[in-house]
Design an enzyme around this catalytic site. Structure first.
Site, PDB file in Angstrom:
ATOM      1  N   GLY A 157      50.007   3.210  72.148  1.00  0.00           N
ATOM      2  CA  GLY A 157      50.251   2.457  70.455  1.00  0.00           C
ATOM      3  C   GLY A 157      51.215   3.508  70.475  1.00  0.00           C
ATOM      4  N   HIS A 158      51.736   3.711  69.129  1.00  0.00           N
ATOM      5  CA  HIS A 158      52.724   4.360  68.216  1.00  0.00           C
ATOM      6  C   HIS A 158      52.223   5.712  67.685  1.00  0.00           C
ATOM      7  CE1 HIS A 158      55.300   5.016  64.830  1.00  0.00           C
ATOM      8  NE2 HIS A 158      54.471   5.436  64.089  1.00  0.00           N
ATOM      9  N   PHE A 159      50.975   6.188  67.840  1.00  0.00           N
ATOM     10  CA  PHE A 159      50.492   7.459  67.563  1.00  0.00           C
ATOM     11  C   PHE A 159      50.000   7.336  69.549  1.00  0.00           C
ATOM     12  CE2 PHE A 159      50.475   7.173  63.164  1.00  0.00           C
ATOM     13  CZ  PHE A 159      50.544   8.370  62.537  1.00  0.00           C
TER      14      PHE A 159
END
Length: 284
Positions: A262-264
């Site tokens: 995901g994003h992180f």
């Protein structure tokens, strides 16, 4: 590898930063994003510091960096850039590799446009410079940009809740069993401080200025052709993988790697990202 912790005065701001690696090593400047701090690089810094001098500041309004009250400091992306520009000059950083993530991208790209001779290479990890990177999740923010009413500001406050930070920012699209609660717990704690939400809402509104100057960033890419590695969590619910691929339009030599997270992305793929960075910088 030891990490040391410091403060650097830049105007009215006391910038907190982490540093590791050989003092005479090539510098990698790590710029974090929303709603995090340099803590997000805790797994990557020791790996990079075996060879490079790694410096990771907390942006104004984030982490342990101390700013004047909101009534005395203008929380805009241009202000963030000016502080980081002053920070690099105070530390005497003549050249560096930029690692930009999320909010760190428009800050870092302002730095690159202002001082192209200082940027040796760019690593963008889920950091947009193209509108192709926006998903539908930006709806309430975009509405606020176009109509900055009190009602539309309140609608953006949901982006700052503990549930959103944990489930949308950190866990969405990632293997939750690999995501330490330390990162999102710290972000949630920082968000509970006085003025923190209002500061973030100010920055959400000002994010529109980043989109407005995307053409300047892209012109810089075309003119200077910086060595660029885009390494992306492809399941990011806000920054789509198309935003990574778009770099090739202006920098044909750009390397793009999409990771199943995901994003992180550093929460689950720090080892893989380190390996990609090491391979990339050997060719620069």
């Amino acid at each position: 590898m030891k990490i040391s912790y410091h403060q650097q005065i830049v105007g009215d701001v006391e910038v907190f930063y982490r540093e590791a690696g050989p003092k005479d090593g090539q510098v990698i400047l790590l710029l974090h994003g929303f709603p995090s701090s340099s803590h997000m690089f805790r797994d990557l810094i020791p790996k990079l510091a075996e060879q490079y001098r790694v410096i990771a500041p907390d942006l104004p309004g984030f982490g342990h960096t101390i700013t004047p009250p909101r009534s005395q400091f203008n929380f805009t992306f241009n202000s963030l850039f000016q502080v980081i520009e002053g920070f690099t000059e105070a530390l005497g950083l003549k050249q560096y590799v930029l690692y930009v993530f999320d909010y760190g991208a428009p800050v870092g790209y302002r730095l690159a446009v202002a001082h192209p001779e200082r940027v040796q290479a760019i690593i963008s990890q889920n950091g947009n410079a193209y509108t192709e990177g926006f998903s539908d999740a930006w709806g309430s923010w975009e509405t606020y940009w176009h109509s900055p009413t009190p009602e539309n500001r309140e609608a953006c406050r949901n982006s700052l809740t503990p549930e959103t930070i944990r489930n949308f920012q950190y866990l969405h699209g990632a293997d939750a069993s690999l995501v330490s609660p330390d990162g999102y717990s710290l972000d949630i704690a920082f968000m509970s401080r006085p003025e923190a939400e209002e500061i973030q809402l100010d920055l959400i509104l000002d994010y529109r200025t980043n989109v407005d100057i995307y053409p300047y960033f892209q012109a810089y890419f075309r003119k200077y052709q910086p060595k660029l590695l885009a390494v992306w969590g492809k399941n990011d619910p806000a920054f789509l993988a198309a935003g990574a691929e778009a770099y090739k339009r202006d920098i044909p030599s750009a390397e793009v790697h999409l990771l199943d997270t995901g994003h992180f992305a550093l929460e689950t793929h720090a080892k893989e990202i380190n390996e990609l960075i090491q391979q990339f910088l050997k060719k620069c």
